[in-house]
Design a protein around this motif. Structure first.
Motif: not given
Length: 607
Positions: A51-59, A343-350
């Motif tokens: 419910t917060g302002r930001t959320v982490d999206v995993q790409l 390989l795979y890339t794990d990126t966190t987008l806030t």
């Protein structure tokens, strides 16, 4: 074909799972994780307060799979890791069974996870996929949970209509359906090609972008392939199409997305860079953002709109997770996960719910190895087994024997043993007067897709080369050509390896036995080729003399930046390069007299 390919409705898959199902799945996956994997995933990916302002999206992202469903052969099946003491080690990696396991583990614990690809999912594929026009690879990507992909240049290998079939489904127009009662369903995910338009209509031939939405989060994905695709695909493959500037296209559709209220944007770009190190864990931000990477993607990244939040790239088959300054000078994440599913890339987008944008200062990204020590995904094992059964009558036929590995896919090699074998095969097959009278041959390095491994990854028959393995090396089945070139034109071919469009990223051709020259890397452009060093069977090339030259049809059309080859006269079309290759292996090897790797002494390098 129609101006735009309609997209099929995606299955809900993960997005509609209830919290209870997710919890149960998480419990099952935890038991399968190796020690330490759960804590790493939880630490990187735990979402902020729902419910917060930001959320982490995993790409999660990868690129350049090229239909490698099984682990790649030889050196193509390894990634290089730099250890803390500065030494390096090779790690066996790749194979869709392991890629599926890796991605499924990585998604564990993430409320928001999207999987994207940077193009070349298909094309130049090993026989398991290529024999069936890459239907097995699309089926695997559907099972894998791929959400969106850009097209790459190899998506156009069989033309726009075949790409439309990959998206929309249907049986092959000539070969029909491969399994009784089964119709190819097409891709569950949208293929994006924002910068590819129809010459007739001027409209994109595929969707230019898609918007991923999940629990109040929306992210726009724009997909482009490199503008130079017509230079590296056969003319038939790009017939009726126009390829536009990557930056202009991405910026155009970013503005369109912004007008629609989509403020978070990721660009999927099938163009790449060249990091200073071949290790997957190399820090390309040392000493500063993007200082350790060069190549076409750097200028693209510096000019793509600052409103684009991250760039997923490909094409060069390199591994990097860099930050390159955008036009406003703000560092922006640019990634590539090598190739072949290693390989795979794990990126966190806030994601900021209030602004609907990505908080760029919070973006984190890293590449991870798809190692073969983990369990195989059972559904992928079943898929591979099913298609292998269909391919077996053709794929398992022995065509030759080798005494050791014959490398052919080394990215940093100017000359490879397998490249020499292939060029020798072409000149030998086309040397008879009634076959073309070839005196020398040129082979493009990008057409050699794999090594020949003495012992295949499956462990069968040491030294036996099967038709399937030969197909993996030469999957395009280009027709061979013999044509007249003057000695001056032969010299121009060699100079075009290191000048014109190839000056910054040289394309060094494989040459047949008897042709030799010096490549002087201390000089620039065409001067790197010392004309007086070019010899054929010990004799200097005579600029005024006419030579019969063997090439494949791709090179004969000026592909890979060799326009002088289009000037060749008296062209004769021969058998396919694959038929020539397998015939050479059969003629030059026996079980008790296998073919040895040839020397790499045709090009003398001066540094």
């Amino acid at each position: 074909m129609s101006a735009a390919i309609p997209q099929r409705r995606r299955a809900a898959r993960r997005l509609t799972a209830t919290a209870a199902v997710l919890a149960a799945a998480a419990g099952l996956l935890t038991a399968a994780l190796p020690a330490g994997a759960e804590s790493e995933s939880t630490a990187r990916g735990s979402d902020r307060d729902a419910t917060g302002r930001t959320v982490d999206v995993q790409l999660l992202s990868f690129n350049d799979l090229h239909g490698n469903l099984e682990p790649p052969q030889g050196s193509s099946g390894n990634v290089t890791q730099t250890l803390p003491d500065g030494t390096t080690k090779a790690i066996p990696a790749g194979g869709v069974e392991y890629l599926a396991t890796s991605l499924r583990k990585a998604r564990k614990g993430h409320r928001h996870s999207v999987t994207a690809a940077g193009g070349d999912m298909i094309g130049a594929s090993p026989m398991l996929s290529g024999l069936f026009h890459d239907e097995p690879s699309i089926e695997a990507m559907n099972k894998l949970g791929l959400d969106v992909s850009a097209v790459g240049n190899h998506e156009f290998d069989e033309g726009a209509e075949e790409l439309a079939r990959m998206q929309n489904g249907g049986c092959h127009p000539k070969d029909g359906c491969y399994e009784e009662g089964k119709r190819f369903p097409g891709a569950d995910f949208p293929y994006l090609a924002a910068n590819v338009t129809s010459e007739k209509t001027g409209k994109p031939v595929l969707k230019p972008y898609t918007v991923w939405k999940h629990k109040g989060v929306q992210i726009g994905f724009i997909g482009v392939t490199l503008e130079g695709t017509p230079d590296i695909v056969t003319a038939e493959g790009v017939k009726g199409l126009k390829f536009h500037d990557e930056v202009e296209t991405i910026n155009k559709y970013t503005r369109e997305l912004n007008r629609k209220g989509v403020k978070s944007v990721v660009a999927l770009i099938h163009e790449g860079g060249l990091p200073a190190s071949g290790s997957y864990n190399y820090d390309c931000n040392s000493p500063g953002p993007g200082d350790g990477i060069s190549g076409s993607i750097v200028e693209i990244a510096k000019n793509v709109s600052p409103q684009v939040d991250a760039l997923v790239t490909g094409h060069t088959h390199q591994a990097y997770a860099c930050t390159i300054p955008d036009p406003a000078g703000v560092p922006r994440t640019v990634t590539s996960a090598a190739s072949f599913g290693r390989l795979y890339t794990d990126t966190t987008l806030t994601y900021d719910r209030r602004t609907r944008d990505i908080v760029r200062t919070s973006v984190e990204s890293a590449n991870h190895v798809v190692d073969r020590e983990q369990p195989r995904a059972k559904d992928m094992t079943a898929l591979i087994k099913r298609w292998n059964k269909l391919a077996a009558p053709v794929a398992n036929r022995p065509v030759g024997y080798i005494s050791a590995d014959i490398p052919g896919r080394g990215f940093n090699a100017y000359e490879t043993p397998l490249g020499n074998v292939i060029s020798d095969a072409q000149v030998e097959a086309l040397a008879p007067a009634d076959k073309g009278g070839a005196q020398l041959a040129f082979m493009n390095p990008g057409g050699v897709r794999s090594d020949l491994a003495h012992k295949a990854s499956g462990g069968e028959g040491d030294g036996v080369v099967t038709y399937g393995e030969a197909f993996t090396v030469q999957p395009f089945t280009n027709m061979t050509n013999v044509l007249d070139l003057t000695g001056e034109q032969v010299l121009t071919v060699l100079r075009q390896q290191v000048s014109g469009v190839n000056e910054k990223q040289p394309r060094i051709l494989h040459v047949s036995k008897g042709l030799s020259y010096t490549l002087d890397l201390t000089k620039a452009g065409a001067d790197r080729i010392a004309a007086d060093s070019v010899r054929l069977n010990g004799e200097p090339i005579d600029p005024k003399k006419t030579y019969r030259v063997a090439v494949n049809e791709f090179l004969a059309g000026g592909g890979d930046g060799f326009p002088v080859l289009k000037e060749g006269k008296n062209k004769l079309v021969g058998p396919s390069d694959l038929d020539v290759f397998t015939a050479y292996l059969g003629a030059h090897s026996k079980p008790d007299a296998p073919l040895a790797p040839p020397k790499t002494d045709r090009i003398t390098i001066v540094k």
